[in-house]
Design a protein around this motif. Structure first.
Motif, mmCIF file in Angstrom:
data_model
loop_
_atom_site.group_PDB
_atom_site.id
_atom_site.type_symbol
_atom_site.label_atom_id
_atom_site.label_comp_id
_atom_site.label_asym_id
_atom_site.label_seq_id
_atom_site.Cartn_x
_atom_site.Cartn_y
_atom_site.Cartn_z
ATOM 1 N N PHE A 1 7.247 -6.904 -9.888
ATOM 2 C CA PHE A 1 7.643 -6.462 -8.551
ATOM 3 C C PHE A 1 9.128 -6.693 -8.336
ATOM 4 O O PHE A 1 9.636 -7.789 -8.554
ATOM 5 C CB PHE A 1 6.788 -7.037 -7.425
ATOM 6 N N GLU B 1 3.812 -13.616 2.007
ATOM 7 C CA GLU B 1 4.503 -12.737 1.066
ATOM 8 C C GLU B 1 5.661 -13.483 0.425
ATOM 9 O O GLU B 1 6.207 -14.381 1.037
ATOM 10 C CB GLU B 1 5.003 -11.465 1.775
ATOM 11 N N SER B 2 6.104 -13.140 -0.820
ATOM 12 C CA SER B 2 5.522 -12.144 -1.694
ATOM 13 C C SER B 2 4.781 -12.781 -2.868
ATOM 14 O O SER B 2 3.801 -12.218 -3.351
ATOM 15 C CB SER B 2 6.629 -11.272 -2.298
ATOM 16 N N ARG C 1 3.661 -12.239 7.060
ATOM 17 C CA ARG C 1 4.959 -11.599 6.883
ATOM 18 C C ARG C 1 6.065 -12.587 7.176
ATOM 19 O O ARG C 1 5.948 -13.413 8.065
ATOM 20 C CB ARG C 1 5.087 -10.423 7.852
ATOM 21 N N ILE D 1 2.402 -4.877 -4.017
ATOM 22 C CA ILE D 1 1.949 -5.847 -5.020
ATOM 23 C C ILE D 1 0.436 -5.805 -5.253
ATOM 24 O O ILE D 1 -0.021 -5.810 -6.400
ATOM 25 C CB ILE D 1 2.404 -7.272 -4.634
ATOM 26 N N ASN E 1 -1.910 -3.257 4.092
ATOM 27 C CA ASN E 1 -0.610 -3.919 3.982
ATOM 28 C C ASN E 1 -0.343 -5.096 4.924
ATOM 29 O O ASN E 1 0.806 -5.459 5.168
ATOM 30 C CB ASN E 1 0.530 -2.889 4.061
ATOM 31 N N ILE F 1 0.877 -13.221 -3.104
ATOM 32 C CA ILE F 1 -0.045 -12.089 -2.944
ATOM 33 C C ILE F 1 -0.922 -11.868 -4.176
ATOM 34 O O ILE F 1 -2.136 -11.674 -4.050
ATOM 35 C CB ILE F 1 0.731 -10.799 -2.577
ATOM 36 N N HIS G 1 7.652 -12.709 -10.692
ATOM 37 C CA HIS G 1 8.545 -11.539 -10.742
ATOM 38 C C HIS G 1 7.891 -10.544 -11.710
ATOM 39 O O HIS G 1 7.379 -9.525 -11.279
ATOM 40 C CB HIS G 1 9.952 -11.951 -11.178
ATOM 41 N N GLU G 2 7.869 -10.870 -13.007
ATOM 42 C CA GLU G 2 6.875 -10.218 -13.863
ATOM 43 C C GLU G 2 5.587 -11.018 -13.706
ATOM 44 O O GLU G 2 5.618 -12.258 -13.660
ATOM 45 C CB GLU G 2 7.324 -10.184 -15.338
ATOM 46 N N PHE H 1 -1.839 -11.451 4.061
ATOM 47 C CA PHE H 1 -0.558 -12.083 3.756
ATOM 48 C C PHE H 1 0.327 -12.117 4.993
ATOM 49 O O PHE H 1 0.529 -11.112 5.663
ATOM 50 C CB PHE H 1 0.157 -11.460 2.547
ATOM 51 N N GLU I 1 8.242 -5.506 -3.744
ATOM 52 C CA GLU I 1 7.575 -6.373 -2.783
ATOM 53 C C GLU I 1 7.643 -5.735 -1.393
ATOM 54 O O GLU I 1 8.589 -5.027 -1.112
ATOM 55 C CB GLU I 1 8.210 -7.773 -2.772
ATOM 56 N N SER I 2 6.672 -5.998 -0.465
ATOM 57 C CA SER I 2 5.512 -6.809 -0.681
ATOM 58 C C SER I 2 4.236 -5.986 -0.740
ATOM 59 O O SER I 2 3.297 -6.335 -1.448
ATOM 60 C CB SER I 2 5.327 -7.794 0.486
ATOM 61 N N SER I 3 4.222 -4.869 0.007
ATOM 62 C CA SER I 3 2.965 -4.129 0.171
ATOM 63 C C SER I 3 2.485 -3.468 -1.110
ATOM 64 O O SER I 3 1.305 -3.153 -1.245
ATOM 65 C CB SER I 3 3.113 -3.059 1.249
#
Lengths: 191, 191
Positions: free
Chosen positions: A78, B58-59, B80, A62, A27, B62, B28-29, B78, A58-60
């Motif tokens: 997500f 992120e996000s 943060r 994904i 993560n 990813i 998002h999708e 990624f 989100e985020s881990s």
């Protein structure tokens, strides 16, 4: 999943308060080969469940979710986290409390992306107290869609998330299931 | 990348202020098959660049980043996002301004995950004003590591991010490059 358990034993660190730190492969720094193998395993476990979409937060979530969706051949969505939401008419929303960060977040999914015939697989990196999963279950309920199952990379069996999913009668797959932490080492559940 | 350009024309929506909305397959999708194909394309373009790690923020970065890393056979990290950071000794940090959300964020990467011999590929979903990429370039400079290149799914060629990466002398790959929006349609750059 043996390779995941081995990786946790090799690279995981146990912090005070039963926190398992796996930011070196799951993560923060992410091992994409492992994500791919885990995605394949989720797809194998839920191959006959009629999954139409994979949901995560989100985020881990994904990276494992996109791999599970790839192997299942379905889209991944997500949910977005927000401090608080105002204009929400076009969104499904739920409240999620983070024990780690001690904050309340709203999570949301655009209503366009869920329809009545959906049957979703919820994927996340960790199942501990189950707040994120509960938030996605709340959204599924509001959207009146079916939940084919919950798949998590690592569950802490002794925290309440495991029971929460069981009580909801939803199939649960944890690729690694931690029974307890003791003397600085991890003991995995044997079933 | 033809399949991506076709997808943008088919599923993208242009909003006021030159905002391209592609939340139905990218942020998002997410279409995992497309992410996989894009990851393979990034890997092909940077096959000889000696990439040791893929970096993103992120996000939305990813999904394409983990696929690029999978095809390159290297780890993905990624960064943060935080509202603001206090205890930062163990982190590389940079400031990133989001034009879309009009907020300043700190981004961070744990120092354990970057070392002097790293040569990173920066991946993101969009290159517009280039703030997120600049933040990762700042971190790379602080960490004294090499940057093999920048790969973005979609660039808006007419905003300043493109020039910013060019001026830094860093190889830039955009899988779709938007020259302009005109009368509600997208025109792609031809080179």
């Amino acid at each position: 999943m043996k390779i995941l358990e081995d990786r946790i034993l090799k690279d995981g660190t146990i912090l005070p308060g039963n926190v398992l730190k796996v930011d070196n492969f799951l993560n923060h720094e992410v091992d994409p080969q492992l994500m791919d193998q885990m995605g394949a395993e989720f797809a194998r476990k839920f191959a006959d469940a009629g999954v139409t979409k994979v949901l995560t937060v989100e985020s881990s979530g994904i990276a494992p979710a996109v791999m599970a969706a790839l192997h299942l051949g379905v889209p991944m969505i997500f949910a977005r986290k927000h401090k608080s939401l105002t204009l929400t008419d076009h969104l499904y929303t739920a409240k999620v409390y983070s024990y780690t960060k001690q904050v309340n977040n709203d999570i949301s999914i655009d209503r366009r992306f869920l329809s009545a015939d959906d049957n979703v697989l919820i994927i996340d990196d960790f199942l501990a107290n189950g707040q994120a999963v509960q938030g996605l279950l709340d959204i599924a309920e509001t959207a009146q869609i079916k939940v084919a199952g919950v798949g998590v990379v690592i569950e802490k069996r002794f925290q309440k998330g495991h029971q929460l999913v069981q009580d909801a009668g939803i199939p649960l797959v944890a690729l690694a299931s931690i029974a307890k932490f003791e003397n600085g080492t991890v003991t995995f559940a044997q079933d």
